[in-house]
Design an enzyme around this catalytic site. Structure first.
Site, PDB file in Angstrom:
ATOM      1  N   SER A 136      -1.176   1.847   7.277  1.00  0.00           N
ATOM      2  CA  SER A 136      -1.639   2.428   6.023  1.00  0.00           C
ATOM      3  C   SER A 136      -0.607   3.437   5.545  1.00  0.00           C
ATOM      4  O   SER A 136       0.062   4.085   6.358  1.00  0.00           O
ATOM      5  CB  SER A 136      -2.986   3.134   6.210  1.00  0.00           C
ATOM      6  N   TYR A 149      -8.017   9.503  10.595  1.00  0.00           N
ATOM      7  CA  TYR A 149      -7.613   8.158  10.174  1.00  0.00           C
ATOM      8  C   TYR A 149      -6.105   8.083  10.006  1.00  0.00           C
ATOM      9  O   TYR A 149      -5.453   7.142  10.506  1.00  0.00           O
ATOM     10  CB  TYR A 149      -8.317   7.788   8.869  1.00  0.00           C
TER      11      TYR A 149
END
Length: 253
Positions: A136, A149
């Site tokens: 990501s 995250y």
């Protein structure tokens, strides 16, 4: 890698990027093993892709090894691993419960590592295989309200780079796909919808196409969209400017 006839395990394959990857792999002639938690949604993807379903919750400790065994039992081998399953959480770090923290780290980081640990040795024995991880942009740039995250994706990023060096001349290749904002259910599931006008979310099919193309052409890294590479470059070359811009335009909690 020629994907025709290859056996591919796609985790988180019941929806979003994973489902789109399953479709693209099947179109390329691969035999797809679709993993997910929702039996009905996984079955729908498997029917469309002409594949097989293997269920399991990768947020549960030990589940990755069980999944690897179950996936290997389907066709006797796994040629391609697409480690896509993941979950987000958004909010101030002080509000994150211990069990939620453990779930994030287990699913987003430990599960892919354990799957690679289980599936890599047979690939090395055959001198053929591909490990495709889904990272990501948060792992390269940091995001307010998503500290854990982002940390898991940053760790996955450096794991991929390190293992890629280790796998040189083994016949096993490795790729990392770095998507930005993708039009999936991820944001609703993380607890906060995506409410910015820019960057505009890209369709899951666009990410899937890039990921599968990266496997077929042995690309070490693929960014979707490609212009996102600018952000970590600015961070590396002008960290002070980057932090000022991030504080002004980044997501807030």
């Amino acid at each position: 890698m020629r994907l025709d006839g290859k056996v591919a395990l796609v985790t988180g394959g019941s929806a979003g990027i994973g489902a789109a990857v399953a479709d693209h792999l099947a179109a390329a002639g691969a035999h797809v093993v679709v993993h997910g938690r929702d039996e009905e949604r996984c079955a729908a993807v498997a029917r469309r892709a002409g594949g097989t379903v293997v269920l399991g919750d990768l947020a549960t400790p030990g589940a990755a090894a069980v999944l690897a065994d179950a996936a290997l039992a389907v066709h006797g081998r796994i040629d391609v691993l697409v480690a896509n399953a993941g979950v987000g959480w958004s909010g101030p770090f002080r509000d994150l419960r211990a069990d939620e923290l453990d779930r994030l780290v287990t699913l987003d980081l430990l599960a892919p590592l354990h799957l690679v640990r289980c599936l890599l040795p047979p690939m090395l024995d055959r001198r053929d295989g591909h490990l495709a991880l889904v990272g990501s942009v948060a792992g390269r740039t940091a995001v307010a309200g998503e500290a854990v995250y982002a940390a898991t994706k940053a760790a996955l990023d450096i794991f991929a780079e390190s293992l890629r060096l280790e796998l040189r001349d083994t016949g096993v290749s490795m790729s990392l796909t770095v998507p930005g904002v993708v039009d999936t259910g991820f944001f609703a599931a993380r607890g906060r919808p995506y409410d910015r006008k820019r960057p505009k979310p890209v369709p899951a099919a666009v990410v899937a196409r890039a990921l599968v193309d990266g496997i077929a052409n042995d690309r070490a890294e693929t960014w979707v969209p490609s212009w996102l590479r600018v952000a970590p470059a600015v961070r590396a070359l002008a960290p002070g400017l980057y932090r000022r811009l991030s504080a002004r335009f980044g997501e807030r909690v």
